[in-house]
Design an enzyme around this catalytic site. Structure first.
Site, PDB file in Angstrom:
ATOM      1  N   GLY A   1      64.379  52.580   7.048  1.00  0.00           N
ATOM      2  CA  GLY A   1      65.242  53.668   6.447  1.00  0.00           C
ATOM      3  C   GLY A   1      64.812  55.130   6.474  1.00  0.00           C
ATOM      4  N   ASN A   2      65.157  56.052   5.713  1.00  0.00           N
ATOM      5  CA  ASN A   2      64.665  57.319   5.809  1.00  0.00           C
ATOM      6  C   ASN A   2      64.953  58.027   4.305  1.00  0.00           C
ATOM      7  OD1 ASN A   2      67.279  58.971   5.834  1.00  0.00           O
ATOM      8  ND2 ASN A   2      67.239  57.695   7.873  1.00  0.00           N
TER       9      ASN A   2
END
Length: 399
Positions: free
Chosen positions: A203-204
């Site tokens: 993810g980020n």
């Protein structure tokens, strides 16, 4: 400020909205209808506003309250606004203090409707809402959810915190600016996740705050807004349809579907660039020898480029975001201009995210690059301010 309260069960939620206003330092006069006082009594409004409650045109007649209250207001917000109240306001009736105040107000007016779904969808109500919007009032779309009794559907009063944010936005801008009225827009927000196994993902750091600010700002300017939100924990913006997704492919599917009827699409979400070629159905266990599993990745689809090249709706304005840090190949702006040319969108909002700046912060600054070579610098300020700066660039480009 004037807080008008009409006679609906949602009147109790207006007490929380009033608390938000007074705690922020606003001077609020509460004007409930006679029906509203059957749900929440005058002592509650007086205690929370620190002012006597204005209920009758015959009280303090020497001060001409039915004229004075509206004349002196910087903002009038009616929450809840019932079908009856909307009808009276649209037809210019003035049979009590609240409707008289609405006729005399020359400041921005915000209506937050709440009623059963059938009442909201009735052609008479929809025509009244159209009339009020055409005259310059902001009528927030009601939320969907549980209504009175066991009923559920569209017609629920939006969350008081979200109504508050809309009102603060209108106060800050000093007017309701309906330059997106009648337009349909799509905004994406948040960061996608690509699962390695049932509990782990790539993810980020995107929080979704900027995308939500864009959705809220578009709604306050009169647009019909669809917000495709990836893995956010934020409350739904008032008057906005929210579609929740997790992965980049889900984001792509929902954005493309909504974009087919949209006048503008703003891709503020941060899709994961890569995903695992395979996902384990069971949690990946640690190896006793200390080794780590090999991770094979493949590229995700480029949603922004696909939108820009295929244009699901002809003439639609497409806006992208670029989170850059600069490197040996170029500065933040140089990389941004290269990305704008590569993606083919109309506008690109370039953020310098060096050191993790922007993510999760209430503030932002950016440069808005245009395909025609223009560049607009937006100094550091709230993400709402940047959202309006972006819509200021989008609005004149709409077909």
């Amino acid at each position: 400020m004037v807080l008008g309260v009409a006679g609906g069960i949602a009147a109790y939620k207006a007490a929380e909205l009033l608390r938000r206003f007074t705690e922020a330092g606003h001077d609020v006069t509460v004007v409930p209808t006679a029906a509203a006082l059957r749900f929440v009594g005058a002592p509650t409004w007086a205690a929370l506003s620190h002012h006597p409650v204005a209920t009758e045109v015959w009280d303090s007649v020497h001060e001409v309250p039915h004229v004075r209250i509206g004349q002196s207001a910087d903002l009038v917000v009616v929450a809840p606004a019932t079908a009856d109240l909307l009808a009276k306001a649209a037809h210019g009736l003035a049979d009590d203090l609240l409707t008289s105040t609405l006729l005399t107000a020359r400041c921005p007016v915000v209506f937050a409707p709440a009623m059963h779904t059938e009442m909201w969808e009735h052609p008479a109500t929809q025509e009244n809402v159209t009339t009020l919007r055409r005259r310059g009032s902001l009528v927030i779309e009601p939320a969907e959810g549980r209504l009175t009794g066991t009923d559920s559907g569209k017609g629920r009063l939006p969350d008081p915190d979200e109504i508050y944010d809309v009102c603060v936005d209108v106060l800050t801008r000093g007017a309701v600016v309906p330059d997106l009225a009648g337009r349909s827009v799509v905004v994406s927000a948040g960061g996608t996740r690509e699962y390695l196994d049932p509990v782990r993902f790539l993810g980020n750091r995107s929080s979704g705050l900027q995308g939500y600010a864009l959705a809220r700002a578009a709604a306050s300017r009169g647009a019909q807004v669809t917000l495709v939100a990836a893995n956010t924990a934020l409350p739904d913006p008032a008057g906005v349809k929210v579609v929740r997704v997790e992965t980049t492919e889900q984001l792509r599917t929902e954005v493309l579907a909504a974009a087919s009827s949209a006048d503008a699409v703003v891709m503020a979400a941060a899709p994961a660039d890569f995903r695992p070629t395979s996902t384990s159905e069971a949690k990946i266990k640690k190896a006793d020898d200390g080794s780590a599993p090999a991770l094979e990745l493949t590229q995700n689809p480029d949603i922004l480029r696909e939108l820009s090249t295929t244009r699901p709706r002809a003439g639609a304005v497409v806006v992208g975001f670029a989170a850059e840090t600069g490197d040996a190949t170029g500065s933040v702006l140089e990389l941004g201009r290269a990305k704008l040319a590569r993606k083919g969108c109309d506008l690109l909002v370039v953020n310098d995210v060096s050191g993790g700046a922007v993510f999760g912060s209430p503030d932002n600054e950016a440069v808005i690059l245009a395909a025609d070579g223009g560049a607009t610098e937006v100094p550091r300020g709230s993400k709402t301010a940047l959202a309006h700066a972006i819509w200021d660039q989008v609005a004149p480009r709409l077909p």
